[in-house]
Design a protein around this motif. Structure first.
Motif, PDB file in Angstrom:
ATOM      1  N   UNK A   4      -0.159  -3.477   0.993  1.00  0.00           N
ATOM      2  CA  UNK A   4       0.832  -2.897   0.101  1.00  0.00           C
ATOM      3  C   UNK A   4       2.190  -3.526   0.386  1.00  0.00           C
ATOM      4  N   UNK A   5       2.843  -3.994  -0.665  1.00  0.00           N
ATOM      5  CA  UNK A   5       4.187  -4.532  -0.496  1.00  0.00           C
ATOM      6  C   UNK A   5       5.116  -3.774  -1.433  1.00  0.00           C
ATOM      7  N   UNK A   6       6.361  -3.793  -1.115  1.00  0.00           N
ATOM      8  CA  UNK A   6       7.335  -3.058  -1.907  1.00  0.00           C
ATOM      9  C   UNK A   6       8.628  -3.855  -1.979  1.00  0.00           C
ATOM     10  N   UNK A   7       9.359  -3.664  -3.056  1.00  0.00           N
ATOM     11  CA  UNK A   7      10.680  -4.288  -3.188  1.00  0.00           C
ATOM     12  C   UNK A   7      11.733  -3.410  -2.503  1.00  0.00           C
ATOM     13  N   UNK A  63       8.673  -3.383   3.565  1.00  0.00           N
ATOM     14  CA  UNK A  63       9.558  -3.881   2.512  1.00  0.00           C
ATOM     15  C   UNK A  63      10.536  -4.941   2.966  1.00  0.00           C
ATOM     16  N   UNK A  64      10.309  -5.458   4.173  1.00  0.00           N
ATOM     17  CA  UNK A  64      11.191  -6.483   4.703  1.00  0.00           C
ATOM     18  C   UNK A  64      10.926  -7.859   4.105  1.00  0.00           C
ATOM     19  N   UNK A  65      11.807  -8.809   4.401  1.00  0.00           N
ATOM     20  CA  UNK A  65      11.728 -10.147   3.810  1.00  0.00           C
ATOM     21  C   UNK A  65      10.808 -11.088   4.584  1.00  0.00           C
ATOM     22  N   UNK A  66       9.658 -10.588   5.001  1.00  0.00           N
ATOM     23  CA  UNK A  66       8.763 -11.388   5.835  1.00  0.00           C
ATOM     24  C   UNK A  66       7.551 -11.850   5.049  1.00  0.00           C
ATOM     25  N   UNK A  67       6.947 -12.888   5.548  1.00  0.00           N
ATOM     26  CA  UNK A  67       5.688 -13.391   5.007  1.00  0.00           C
ATOM     27  C   UNK A  67       4.634 -13.161   6.071  1.00  0.00           C
TER      28      UNK A  67
END
Length: 125
Positions: A4-7, A63-67
């Motif tokens: 699950x990813x979130x903005x 929701x962080x800017x990680x890959x």
């Protein structure tokens, strides 16, 4: 990663960003080491890689800017036969880590809900 990813980065920020998540993961690894019930699941684990991928994964899930560059959940846990009791013991280790890191109960519960949603990809695989 099909996680699950979130903005919405509010959980990421509440966890303390990358440095906060790193602290949580370091405590989590210690807590796993203190949980005899599940130690056998980690005998052959490359701890440096595990740490790196846990940081990436929690960063992404919150929701962080990680890959996330790790493997998918099902293949990673395939053949481990993690029981519901084992899953709960590892979740308890995460709760202790979050509490030790000073994460608020509301943020802790938000993260645990995300982790719990992946339960079926982990147990009895």
């Amino acid at each position: 990663c099909q996680s699950i990813t979130t903005k919405d980065d509010s959980l990421y920020l509440a966890l303390g960003g990358k440095s906060g998540i790193t602290k949580i993961v370091d405590i989590f690894i210690y807590e796993i080491g203190e949980t005899e019930q599940v130690l056998h699941h980690f005998e052959d684990t490359n701890l440096d890689r595990f740490r790196e991928k846990q940081i990436e994964h929690l960063c992404l899930l919150s929701g962080g800017p990680c890959v996330y560059t790790g493997d998918e959940m099902i293949p990673v846990h395939q053949g481990m036969n993690i029981s519901e009791s084992d899953f709960n013991a590892i979740a308890d280790a995460m709760i202790r880590a979050l509490d030790t890191a000073g994460v608020s109960i509301s943020s802790r519960n938000r993260l645990l809900a995300i982790i719990a949603s992946m339960r079926a990809d982990v147990i009895y695989q």
